[in-house]
Design a protein around this motif. Structure first.
Motif, PDB file in Angstrom:
ATOM      1  N   PRO A  78       0.840  -1.204   0.000  1.00 27.09           N
ATOM      2  CA  PRO A  78       0.000   0.000   0.000  1.00 27.09           C
ATOM      3  C   PRO A  78       0.873   1.251   0.000  1.00 27.09           C
ATOM      4  CG  PRO A  78      -0.703  -1.562   1.685  1.00 27.09           C
ATOM      5  CD  PRO A  78       0.609  -2.045   1.187  1.00 27.09           C
ATOM      6  N   ASN A  79       0.381   2.300  -0.633  1.00 24.65           N
ATOM      7  CA  ASN A  79       1.161   3.539  -0.720  1.00 24.65           C
ATOM      8  C   ASN A  79       0.898   4.407   0.503  1.00 24.65           C
ATOM      9  OD1 ASN A  79       2.764   5.635  -1.569  1.00 24.65           O
ATOM     10  ND2 ASN A  79       1.277   6.446  -3.022  1.00 24.65           N
ATOM     11  N   ARG A  80       1.657   4.117   1.554  1.00 22.62           N
ATOM     12  CA  ARG A  80       1.597   4.882   2.792  1.00 22.62           C
ATOM     13  C   ARG A  80       2.858   4.558   3.584  1.00 22.62           C
ATOM     14  NH1 ARG A  80      -1.425   3.417   7.811  1.00 22.62           N
ATOM     15  NH2 ARG A  80       0.673   3.866   8.551  1.00 22.62           N
ATOM     16  N   GLU A 157      18.309   2.282  -7.920  1.00 22.41           N
ATOM     17  CA  GLU A 157      19.390   2.015  -8.874  1.00 22.41           C
ATOM     18  C   GLU A 157      19.679   0.515  -8.857  1.00 22.41           C
ATOM     19  OE1 GLU A 157      22.762   4.585  -8.062  1.00 22.41           O
ATOM     20  OE2 GLU A 157      21.415   6.093  -7.214  1.00 22.41           O
ATOM     21  N   ALA A 158      18.634  -0.265  -9.056  1.00 23.51           N
ATOM     22  CA  ALA A 158      18.744  -1.712  -8.873  1.00 23.51           C
ATOM     23  C   ALA A 158      19.706  -2.341  -9.875  1.00 23.51           C
ATOM     24  CB  ALA A 158      17.369  -2.362  -9.007  1.00 23.51           C
ATOM     25  N   PHE A 194       7.976  -1.327  -6.565  1.00 23.87           N
ATOM     26  CA  PHE A 194       8.884  -1.378  -5.420  1.00 23.87           C
ATOM     27  C   PHE A 194       9.622  -0.060  -5.204  1.00 23.87           C
ATOM     28  CE2 PHE A 194      11.389  -3.109  -2.117  1.00 23.87           C
ATOM     29  CZ  PHE A 194      10.790  -4.304  -1.738  1.00 23.87           C
ATOM     30  N   VAL A 195       9.812   0.718  -6.275  1.00 24.67           N
ATOM     31  CA  VAL A 195      10.458   2.028  -6.103  1.00 24.67           C
ATOM     32  C   VAL A 195       9.610   2.915  -5.198  1.00 24.67           C
ATOM     33  CG1 VAL A 195      11.138   4.160  -7.264  1.00 24.67           C
ATOM     34  CG2 VAL A 195      11.789   1.947  -8.240  1.00 24.67           C
ATOM     35  N   ASN A 200       8.427   4.235   1.317  1.00 26.81           N
ATOM     36  CA  ASN A 200       7.577   3.983   2.480  1.00 26.81           C
ATOM     37  C   ASN A 200       8.277   3.089   3.502  1.00 26.81           C
ATOM     38  OD1 ASN A 200       5.276   5.460   1.582  1.00 26.81           O
ATOM     39  ND2 ASN A 200       4.781   3.803   0.164  1.00 26.81           N
ATOM     40  N   ILE A 201       9.124   2.173   3.007  1.00 25.69           N
ATOM     41  CA  ILE A 201       9.881   1.280   3.888  1.00 25.69           C
ATOM     42  C   ILE A 201      10.861   2.058   4.766  1.00 25.69           C
ATOM     43  CG2 ILE A 201      11.708  -0.481   3.892  1.00 25.69           C
ATOM     44  CD1 ILE A 201      10.243  -1.788   1.511  1.00 25.69           C
ATOM     45  N   VAL A 202      11.523   3.059   4.181  1.00 27.16           N
ATOM     46  CA  VAL A 202      12.549   3.791   4.938  1.00 27.16           C
ATOM     47  C   VAL A 202      11.983   4.988   5.699  1.00 27.16           C
ATOM     48  CG1 VAL A 202      14.402   3.060   3.392  1.00 27.16           C
ATOM     49  CG2 VAL A 202      13.213   5.231   2.944  1.00 27.16           C
ATOM     50  N   ALA A 203      10.672   5.102   5.768  1.00 32.23           N
ATOM     51  CA  ALA A 203      10.062   6.224   6.499  1.00 32.23           C
ATOM     52  C   ALA A 203      10.546   6.281   7.943  1.00 32.23           C
ATOM     53  CB  ALA A 203       8.538   6.110   6.460  1.00 32.23           C
ATOM     54  N   LEU A 204      10.840   5.124   8.537  1.00 35.24           N
ATOM     55  CA  LEU A 204      11.277   5.085   9.934  1.00 35.24           C
ATOM     56  C   LEU A 204      12.707   5.572  10.124  1.00 35.24           C
ATOM     57  CD1 LEU A 204       9.667   1.706  10.979  1.00 35.24           C
ATOM     58  CD2 LEU A 204       9.186   3.933  12.014  1.00 35.24           C
TER      59      LEU A 204
END
Length: 286
Positions: A78-80, A157-158, A194-195, A200-204
């Motif tokens: 989800p986009n959040r 930059e996969a 995934f981009v 959203n994954i690194v928001a923390l």
């Protein structure tokens, strides 16, 4: 390298991979073994395969259930922003979907943070837990920056070099990063969407967001379930001194240090890692 391939670790097991609906979030699950359920939670940017070396041993004693957390692996994205309370709710929805009312929890890095938060807010579901290199207890800015930049680079930059560099950062013994592991993560990171998900994954890793969930006695003291902290002597995200700080925050928690390992002791020292789980969860002694 062949003897450590992910498939070789699974080939002698009866296991199943499936997708479940966790309150609207399609979630990838790998399950093997019988016994009391043990939920395995990976770290930032991780996926089920991070525990490939542990399934065979742990399945002798537990019903092992390993998931791709929301936004990760092949689960929905989800986009959040993916915050600790959001991961925790996803875990709760998984347990409800599986009709589980009492589990062992073992979380690595981000997964350890999520496990702790979950245990503080939903203690009735947790028999005991292991927090495996949950990392950066003191919110070190440089660690947050490095984790964010390397994670984003590996996706935006996969290429094999960037993915390998991200994985090698986790390991004390860099040779443990196999071509197969790089390929598995590369294919995950190349998925459409995934981009967007990685931001959203690194928001923390942004302090304003992180401070709402940072390790503090105010919520850690609510953890009443038996808790073991598993640290290493070469964790790139934190020192053993930080482990001691966390141990002081969580009432009655214990601490053990695995030698000659980095941020993934479950991968670098699987025999020792698995034995700790048996000793703590089954024998109740560490």
């Amino acid at each position: 390298m062949t003897e450590y391939s992910i498939w070789n670790q699974l080939s002698s097991l009866s296991f199943k991979q499936y997708y479940l609906d966790a309150n609207g979030i399609k979630t990838r699950v790998l399950e093997t073994g019988q016994g009391d359920p043990l939920i395995l939670l990976h770290g930032t940017g991780g996926h089920i395969e991070a525990y490939a070396k542990n399934f065979k041993s742990l399945s002798k004693h537990f019903r092992v259930i390993c998931i791709d957390m929301v936004g990760h692996g092949y689960s929905d994205k989800p986009n959040r922003p993916y915050t600790i309370d959001y991961y925790s709710q996803h875990l709760l929805d998984i347990l409800k979907a599986l009709n589980l009312t009492s589990v062992y929890l073992s979380g690595e890095s981000l997964g350890g943070w999520v496990a702790a938060w979950f245990a503080a807010h939903h203690p009735e579901y947790v028999k005991a837990m292991i927090l495996n290199t949950p990392g950066n207890v003191t919110n070190n800015i440089e660690t947050m920056k490095k984790l964010k930049e390397s994670t984003v680079r590996a996706v935006v930059e996969a290429n094999y070099e960037n993915v390998r560099n991200r994985l090698e950062w986790l390991m004390y013994d860099k040779s443990q990063v196999t071509e197969e592991l790089v390929e598995v993560r590369y294919q995950i990171y190349k998925q459409p969407g995934f981009v967007q998900a990685v931001h959203n994954i690194v928001a923390l890793q942004d302090m304003e967001t992180r401070l709402k969930y940072t390790w503090e006695p105010s919520w850690c003291k609510k953890i009443t379930v038996p808790t073991l902290l598993v640290w290493t002597d070469h964790d790139p995200t934190s020192t053993v001194d930080e482990a001691v700080l966390l141990q002081e925050m969580i009432p009655g928690s214990k601490l053990i240090v695995i030698k000659d390992a980095g941020h993934w002791p479950q991968w670098e020292k699987p025999e020792e890692f698995d034995a700790i789980h048996y000793q703590y969860f089954i024998e109740g002694d560490i």
